[in-house]
Scaffold this motif. Structure first.
Motif, short mmCIF file in Angstrom:
data_model
loop_
_atom_site.label_atom_id
_atom_site.label_comp_id
_atom_site.label_asym_id
_atom_site.label_seq_id
_atom_site.Cartn_x
_atom_site.Cartn_y
_atom_site.Cartn_z
N VAL A 234 0.84 -1.20 0.00
CA VAL A 234 0.00 0.00 0.00
C VAL A 234 0.87 1.25 0.00
N HIS A 242 -3.56 6.23 -0.42
CA HIS A 242 -2.42 5.49 0.14
C HIS A 242 -1.19 6.37 0.33
N CYS A 264 -5.36 -2.51 6.21
CA CYS A 264 -5.92 -3.17 5.02
C CYS A 264 -7.19 -3.94 5.42
N ILE A 270 -3.43 -2.96 -6.44
CA ILE A 270 -2.49 -1.84 -6.30
C ILE A 270 -1.65 -1.69 -7.56
#
Length: 327
Positions: A234, A242, A264, A270
């Motif tokens: 992240v 983020h 999370c 991602i």
């Protein structure tokens, strides 16, 4: 010759290296458990080491920077500025400590204390590199990785390594000297200079999954204490939500304490790389070894030539909303 071979071994695969062979079985076993749990298709090795990532241009630059870093270690660059031992010995001397073979406090307790000091300094070194416009370009090299493998941890500009080694050496060296002087009446050289057992445990288990495509979250409770591989992934995300989160290396308590923790709640898709202040991907500024080494120097010097008002934001930094302390 033996000394040269020992130095080469430590530079390439010693206990201070994340890719030391002893650390890899734990990573592979954890990854296999995730592979089975997620019911992934195809072979396990093909899933864990996908060719499209390991042959990606971004990973090639990772490898080149890894080689540069190893050469600098072999040349003794970082050893010459690693003043941890000097800081520790100086602090012990100032506080009246002395060197011996016995100690009063368990080395595990001392190791835990040193882990706290080291991880705290790592958190702030990392955070300052994100928030200071002159330092950010050197750390941006690491964040410009568009795919991540265990080698990505070595995607660092040499100036970042020099600065972080120097600052961390001072902080941890003084902390080590204080701890040994206050809690150990007789200081042993192996205790002062030995490998931290807690970091070896960390490196043996989850460290190599931090820079990977393998999603491993510890859950909302544990992720307030320890940084999971998912949380570090992240941290590398270009998503606006983020930005500037999860600076910790081993412990999440510093992020929790200082308002930069991201938990999370579920698996997230991602995209890695550099983004602008609106969360949009920017053009890759480090598309070769030459640009990865030279562009940060040029960008960093440019911030020093700007007027103070104009230098509030790095050129390619992922900028987040103001960070506020945790309640």
């Amino acid at each position: 010759m033996d000394t040269l071979l020992d130095t080469f071994y430590l530079a390439i695969g010693g206990p201070n290296s994340r890719i030391w062979p002893i650390y890899l079985p734990g990573m592979i076993l954890l990854a296999y458990f995730i592979y089975r749990k997620e019911k992934q298709s195809g072979s396990f090795l093909g899933w864990l080491f996908p060719a499209k990532m390991y042959l990606h241009k971004s990973h090639i630059i990772d490898l080149q920077l890894f080689v540069v870093g190893r050469i600098l270690i072999l040349l003794g660059v970082f050893q010459k500025i690693a003043i941890m031992s000097v800081g520790s010995a100086g602090t012990v001397a100032l506080l009246g400590g002395y060197v011996s073979a016995d100690m009063d406090l368990s080395p595990w307790v001392i190791g835990l204390m040193l882990l706290l000091a080291s991880d705290f300094s790592t958190y702030w070194i990392h955070r300052v590199h994100h928030q200071h416009p002159t330092l950010w370009p050197f750390h941006a090299v690491h964040h410009s990785a568009e795919v991540m493998t265990p080698i990505t941890v070595y995607r660092k500009h040499p100036i970042y390594d020099v600065f972080s080694t120097l600052v961390r050496g001072v902080i941890v060296g003084v902390a080590q000297g204080l701890l040994l002087s206050l809690f150990v009446s007789e200081i042993s050289i192996p205790l002062a200079l030995g490998v931290n057992a807690f970091y070896m445990i960390f490196n043996s288990l989850t460290a190599n999954l931090r820079h990977s495509h393998v999603w491993l979250s510890f859950g909302p409770v544990a992720e307030h204490i320890f940084i999971s591989p998912a949380q570090h992934q992240v941290h590398h995300s270009i998503e606006l939500r983020h930005y500037n989160k999860n600076y910790g290396e081993v412990l999440a308590i510093w992020d929790w304490m200082f308002g930069t923790l991201y938990i999370c709640a579920q698996r997230e898709e991602i995209a890695f790389g550099l983004g602008d202040k609106d969360g949009n991907r920017i053009a890759q500024p480090h598309d070769s070894l030459r640009t990865a080494l030279m562009v940060p120097i040029r960008q960093s010097l440019a911030t020093l030539r700007r007027k103070p008002a104009a230098s509030a934001e790095p050129e390619v930094t992922p900028v987040s909303p103001p960070v506020t302390p945790a309640e």
